[in-house]
Write a protein that holds these residues in place. Sequence first.
Motif, PDB file in Angstrom:
ATOM      1  N   PHE A 160       0.837  -1.200   0.000  1.00  0.00           N
ATOM      2  CA  PHE A 160       0.000   0.000   0.000  1.00  0.00           C
ATOM      3  C   PHE A 160       0.875   1.254   0.000  1.00  0.00           C
ATOM      4  CE2 PHE A 160      -2.207   3.350   2.433  1.00  0.00           C
ATOM      5  CZ  PHE A 160      -3.334   3.515   1.632  1.00  0.00           C
ATOM      6  N   VAL A 161       1.933   1.234   0.821  1.00  0.00           N
ATOM      7  CA  VAL A 161       2.859   2.365   0.883  1.00  0.00           C
ATOM      8  C   VAL A 161       3.607   2.497  -0.433  1.00  0.00           C
ATOM      9  CG1 VAL A 161       4.920   3.289   2.021  1.00  0.00           C
ATOM     10  CG2 VAL A 161       3.113   2.205   3.379  1.00  0.00           C
ATOM     11  N   LYS A 162       4.073   1.361  -0.960  1.00  0.00           N
ATOM     12  CA  LYS A 162       4.815   1.369  -2.219  1.00  0.00           C
ATOM     13  C   LYS A 162       3.956   1.919  -3.353  1.00  0.00           C
ATOM     14  CE  LYS A 162       7.467  -1.595  -5.318  1.00  0.00           C
ATOM     15  NZ  LYS A 162       8.152  -2.889  -5.508  1.00  0.00           N
ATOM     16  N   LYS A 163       2.681   1.544  -3.389  1.00  0.00           N
ATOM     17  CA  LYS A 163       1.777   2.038  -4.442  1.00  0.00           C
ATOM     18  C   LYS A 163       1.671   3.552  -4.391  1.00  0.00           C
ATOM     19  CE  LYS A 163      -2.069  -0.076  -5.631  1.00  0.00           C
ATOM     20  NZ  LYS A 163      -3.466  -0.616  -5.646  1.00  0.00           N
TER      21      LYS A 163
ATOM     22  N   ILE B 224       3.034   9.135  -6.221  1.00  0.00           N
ATOM     23  CA  ILE B 224       3.528  10.482  -5.900  1.00  0.00           C
ATOM     24  C   ILE B 224       4.781  10.812  -6.706  1.00  0.00           C
ATOM     25  CG2 ILE B 224       4.514  11.922  -4.077  1.00  0.00           C
ATOM     26  CD1 ILE B 224       2.646  10.344  -2.111  1.00  0.00           C
ATOM     27  N   VAL B 225       5.763   9.900  -6.690  1.00  0.00           N
ATOM     28  CA  VAL B 225       6.998  10.133  -7.439  1.00  0.00           C
ATOM     29  C   VAL B 225       6.690  10.236  -8.935  1.00  0.00           C
ATOM     30  CG1 VAL B 225       9.233   9.164  -8.091  1.00  0.00           C
ATOM     31  CG2 VAL B 225       8.473   9.039  -5.709  1.00  0.00           C
ATOM     32  N   GLY B 226       5.773   9.388  -9.416  1.00  0.00           N
ATOM     33  CA  GLY B 226       5.399   9.428 -10.826  1.00  0.00           C
ATOM     34  C   GLY B 226       4.761  10.752 -11.212  1.00  0.00           C
ATOM     35  N   ALA B 227       3.872  11.245 -10.373  1.00  0.00           N
ATOM     36  CA  ALA B 227       3.208  12.526 -10.659  1.00  0.00           C
ATOM     37  C   ALA B 227       4.207  13.676 -10.632  1.00  0.00           C
ATOM     38  CB  ALA B 227       2.098  12.772  -9.640  1.00  0.00           C
ATOM     39  N   MET B 228       5.183  13.607  -9.726  1.00  0.00           N
ATOM     40  CA  MET B 228       6.175  14.677  -9.608  1.00  0.00           C
ATOM     41  C   MET B 228       7.184  14.680 -10.761  1.00  0.00           C
ATOM     42  SD  MET B 228       6.953  14.529  -5.508  1.00  0.00           S
ATOM     43  CE  MET B 228       8.287  15.729  -5.625  1.00  0.00           C
ATOM     44  N   THR B 229       7.390  13.528 -11.384  1.00  0.00           N
ATOM     45  CA  THR B 229       8.431  13.423 -12.413  1.00  0.00           C
ATOM     46  C   THR B 229       7.882  13.373 -13.832  1.00  0.00           C
ATOM     47  OG1 THR B 229       8.421  10.996 -12.213  1.00  0.00           O
ATOM     48  CG2 THR B 229      10.004  12.221 -10.850  1.00  0.00           C
ATOM     49  N   HIS B 230       6.580  13.292 -13.989  1.00  0.00           N
ATOM     50  CA  HIS B 230       6.001  13.081 -15.318  1.00  0.00           C
ATOM     51  C   HIS B 230       6.435  14.148 -16.325  1.00  0.00           C
ATOM     52  CE1 HIS B 230       2.631  13.030 -18.341  1.00  0.00           C
ATOM     53  NE2 HIS B 230       2.992  11.769 -18.325  1.00  0.00           N
ATOM     54  N   ARG B 231       6.442  15.406 -15.920  1.00  0.00           N
ATOM     55  CA  ARG B 231       6.772  16.491 -16.847  1.00  0.00           C
ATOM     56  C   ARG B 231       8.240  16.470 -17.272  1.00  0.00           C
ATOM     57  NH1 ARG B 231       5.346  22.339 -15.843  1.00  0.00           N
ATOM     58  NH2 ARG B 231       5.646  22.369 -18.096  1.00  0.00           N
ATOM     59  N   ARG B 232       9.071  15.746 -16.556  1.00  0.00           N
ATOM     60  CA  ARG B 232      10.477  15.626 -16.947  1.00  0.00           C
ATOM     61  C   ARG B 232      10.618  14.840 -18.245  1.00  0.00           C
ATOM     62  NH1 ARG B 232      14.495  15.669 -12.641  1.00  0.00           N
ATOM     63  NH2 ARG B 232      13.698  16.969 -10.965  1.00  0.00           N
TER      64      ARG B 232
ATOM     65  N   LEU C  94      -0.741   5.582 -13.529  1.00  0.00           N
ATOM     66  CA  LEU C  94      -0.074   5.492 -12.231  1.00  0.00           C
ATOM     67  C   LEU C  94      -1.014   5.091 -11.098  1.00  0.00           C
ATOM     68  CD1 LEU C  94       2.171   8.692 -12.367  1.00  0.00           C
ATOM     69  CD2 LEU C  94       2.959   6.323 -12.459  1.00  0.00           C
ATOM     70  N   TRP C  95      -2.318   5.143 -11.361  1.00  0.00           N
ATOM     71  CA  TRP C  95      -3.256   4.849 -10.284  1.00  0.00           C
ATOM     72  C   TRP C  95      -3.181   3.395  -9.835  1.00  0.00           C
ATOM     73  CZ3 TRP C  95      -5.231   7.589  -6.744  1.00  0.00           C
ATOM     74  CH2 TRP C  95      -6.281   7.081  -5.956  1.00  0.00           C
ATOM     75  N   ASN C  96      -2.917   2.514 -10.763  1.00  0.00           N
ATOM     76  CA  ASN C  96      -2.828   1.091 -10.413  1.00  0.00           C
ATOM     77  C   ASN C  96      -1.521   0.523 -10.965  1.00  0.00           C
ATOM     78  OD1 ASN C  96      -3.681  -1.340  -9.286  1.00  0.00           O
ATOM     79  ND2 ASN C  96      -4.652  -2.001 -11.199  1.00  0.00           N
ATOM     80  N   PRO C  97      -0.381   0.941 -10.413  1.00  0.00           N
ATOM     81  CA  PRO C  97       0.917   0.560 -10.972  1.00  0.00           C
ATOM     82  C   PRO C  97       1.270  -0.895 -10.687  1.00  0.00           C
ATOM     83  CG  PRO C  97       1.241   1.722  -8.922  1.00  0.00           C
ATOM     84  CD  PRO C  97      -0.236   1.778  -9.208  1.00  0.00           C
ATOM     85  N   LYS C  98       2.156  -1.419 -11.505  1.00  0.00           N
ATOM     86  CA  LYS C  98       2.698  -2.763 -11.260  1.00  0.00           C
ATOM     87  C   LYS C  98       3.642  -2.670 -10.067  1.00  0.00           C
ATOM     88  CE  LYS C  98       5.270  -6.464 -13.616  1.00  0.00           C
ATOM     89  NZ  LYS C  98       4.315  -7.558 -13.343  1.00  0.00           N
ATOM     90  N   LEU C  99       3.399  -3.461  -9.053  1.00  0.00           N
ATOM     91  CA  LEU C  99       4.120  -3.329  -7.793  1.00  0.00           C
ATOM     92  C   LEU C  99       5.317  -4.264  -7.666  1.00  0.00           C
ATOM     93  CD1 LEU C  99       1.111  -2.902  -5.327  1.00  0.00           C
ATOM     94  CD2 LEU C  99       2.563  -1.120  -6.333  1.00  0.00           C
ATOM     95  N   ASN C 100       5.473  -5.187  -8.625  1.00  0.00           N
ATOM     96  CA  ASN C 100       6.589  -6.129  -8.521  1.00  0.00           C
ATOM     97  C   ASN C 100       7.661  -5.840  -9.574  1.00  0.00           C
ATOM     98  OD1 ASN C 100       4.882  -6.931 -10.599  1.00  0.00           O
ATOM     99  ND2 ASN C 100       5.136  -9.117 -10.226  1.00  0.00           N
ATOM    100  N   ILE C 101       7.972  -4.534  -9.742  1.00  0.00           N
ATOM    101  CA  ILE C 101       9.105  -4.111 -10.556  1.00  0.00           C
ATOM    102  C   ILE C 101      10.232  -3.708  -9.602  1.00  0.00           C
ATOM    103  CG2 ILE C 101       9.979  -2.484 -12.270  1.00  0.00           C
ATOM    104  CD1 ILE C 101       7.136  -2.086 -13.259  1.00  0.00           C
TER     105      ILE C 101
END
Length: 269
Positions: A14-17, A22-30, A90-97
């Motif tokens: 749950f924390v990892k998701k 959050i990290v994905g939303a912050m970095t998307h524009r990069r 990003l809402w339902n990301p793959k968690l086993n990467i």
Amino acid sequence: MGLFKRNPFGHILFVKKWLIRIVGAMTHRRFRGFNELQIEGSEIIKNLPETNVLFISNHQTYFADVVAMFHVFNASLSDRDDSIKNIGYLWNPKLNIYYVAAKETMSSGLLPKILAYVGSISIERTWRAEGKEVNRQVKMSDITAISKALDDGWVITFPQGTTTPFKPIRKGTAHIIKRYKPVVVPIVIDGFRRSFDKKGIRIKKKNILQSMEIKEPLVIDYENESIDQIVEKIEYAIEQHPSFLKVIPQDEIMAQEQLNKLRKWKVKE
């Protein structure tokens, strides 16, 4: 999914998701904003097995390379072909990467520790530590951790172990391939070194053409190919074999510059 369900490394999913969101939303524009990431071959991602997949890639920054791959992998699994438009994936990301990284890098500050929780397999480098050359044995606990990650899902590794281009491939990656027989998917990236600082945190230049090419899985005879043969196959697959070092004709450079100018002013979709 239980609220406190954990992966094999003890991380709460749950924390990892939420960290990935959050990290994905912050970095998307990069990768789609300040710069435009050109993606090729992402349809391959959708056809991979759920576990025992090893991605091998050249390396240009400490963190931006992996973050971009998390974006592309999850976008592809959400049926976006060669695009990271609309971050709903990003809402339902793959968690086993997972991704292999140096332990000293991933413990060097708050941000690296957050990124480590997202999926780092932190190992001790056998050839370098604290900026100095060393020569030490591979820790079996590190090999076990990579095996555990492959059993649970996908692993990203940078077999050169450095962001310096055309450095030799570390044979440890070939040993892992022979031992665990994963599906091996090569990735070739470019433009990240020009876009970001060495860590991949600070944006150094905008409007740089970034690219990520995902190639078909390698055909490997796990039983009969030697370590050296697999190393050479990796070198060619991620375009880091010495034969790729060539003098580029001036007219080819000028043509590429003109193409980059067109891309720079291209209107975003």
